[in-house]
Design a protein around this motif. Structure first.
Motif, mmCIF file in Angstrom:
data_model
loop_
_atom_site.group_PDB
_atom_site.id
_atom_site.type_symbol
_atom_site.label_atom_id
_atom_site.label_comp_id
_atom_site.label_asym_id
_atom_site.label_seq_id
_atom_site.Cartn_x
_atom_site.Cartn_y
_atom_site.Cartn_z
ATOM 1 N N ASP A 22 0.818 -1.200 0.000
ATOM 2 C CA ASP A 22 0.000 0.000 0.000
ATOM 3 C C ASP A 22 0.861 1.262 0.000
ATOM 4 O OD1 ASP A 22 -2.632 0.905 -0.167
ATOM 5 O OD2 ASP A 22 -2.656 1.430 1.963
ATOM 6 N N GLU B 144 3.794 -0.086 -3.573
ATOM 7 C CA GLU B 144 3.154 -0.603 -4.787
ATOM 8 C C GLU B 144 3.913 -1.746 -5.467
ATOM 9 O OE1 GLU B 144 0.227 2.608 -6.681
ATOM 10 O OE2 GLU B 144 2.312 2.862 -7.286
ATOM 11 N N SER C 245 -1.932 1.296 -4.845
ATOM 12 C CA SER C 245 -2.067 1.859 -3.510
ATOM 13 C C SER C 245 -3.449 2.476 -3.315
ATOM 14 C CB SER C 245 -0.994 2.925 -3.277
ATOM 15 O OG SER C 245 -1.161 3.526 -2.026
ATOM 16 N N SER C 246 -3.964 2.364 -2.096
ATOM 17 C CA SER C 246 -5.260 2.988 -1.797
ATOM 18 C C SER C 246 -5.109 4.484 -1.546
ATOM 19 C CB SER C 246 -5.896 2.309 -0.585
ATOM 20 O OG SER C 246 -5.054 2.440 0.543
ATOM 21 N N SER C 247 -3.900 4.934 -1.270
ATOM 22 C CA SER C 247 -3.622 6.346 -1.019
ATOM 23 C C SER C 247 -3.141 7.010 -2.305
ATOM 24 C CB SER C 247 -2.548 6.475 0.066
ATOM 25 O OG SER C 247 -2.135 7.803 0.175
ATOM 26 N N GLN C 248 -3.752 8.117 -2.643
ATOM 27 C CA GLN C 248 -3.400 8.817 -3.882
ATOM 28 C C GLN C 248 -1.946 9.287 -3.890
ATOM 29 O OE1 GLN C 248 -5.437 9.079 -6.539
ATOM 30 N NE2 GLN C 248 -3.801 10.065 -7.670
ATOM 31 N N ARG D 238 0.579 6.631 -5.237
ATOM 32 C CA ARG D 238 0.317 6.057 -6.562
ATOM 33 C C ARG D 238 1.227 6.662 -7.613
ATOM 34 N NH1 ARG D 238 -6.225 6.108 -6.916
ATOM 35 N NH2 ARG D 238 -6.565 4.845 -5.051
#
Length: 103
Positions: free
Chosen positions: A42, A45, A88-91, A94
């Motif tokens: 997360d 990546e 990743s769930s977090s911008q 990414r």
């Protein structure tokens, strides 16, 4: 995310210089181990996982476990090393996945 051939090739080139940050030893793997791998993915990546020589785990067994129990993509298997990718769930984390989407 299903990866196409060009995307996998791009991820393999990005992973070339990485060192494995997770290991599977003689105790094998578990759900807790997979949760820790998921947390690392997360933030990064793209990571490598090493299966130690004294481990009773086979690479195909680990690959099947990862793919059945998570949304992690196994990009490549080289000997006892697996290259793993997850968006990743977090911008803010990414970076690689944005490049992969553009390919």
């Amino acid at each position: 995310m299903n990866l196409r051939g060009k995307q996998k090739r791009f991820l393999r080139s990005k992973a070339h210089g990485l060192n494995p940050i997770f290991q599977v030893g003689k105790d094998g793997f578990s759900e807790i181990w997979l949760e820790e791998v998921d947390k690392a993915l997360d933030r990064r990546e793209l990571i490598k996982v090493n299966i130690l020589q004294n481990s009773l785990v086979e690479t195909d067994e680990l690959k099947a476990f990862i793919e059945e129990n998570s949304s992690i993509n196994v990009v490549q298997i080289i000997g006892n090393v697996l290259v793993l990718f997850k968006v990743s769930s977090s911008q803010k984390h990414r970076q690689i996945s944005d490049e992969v989407k553009s390919i």
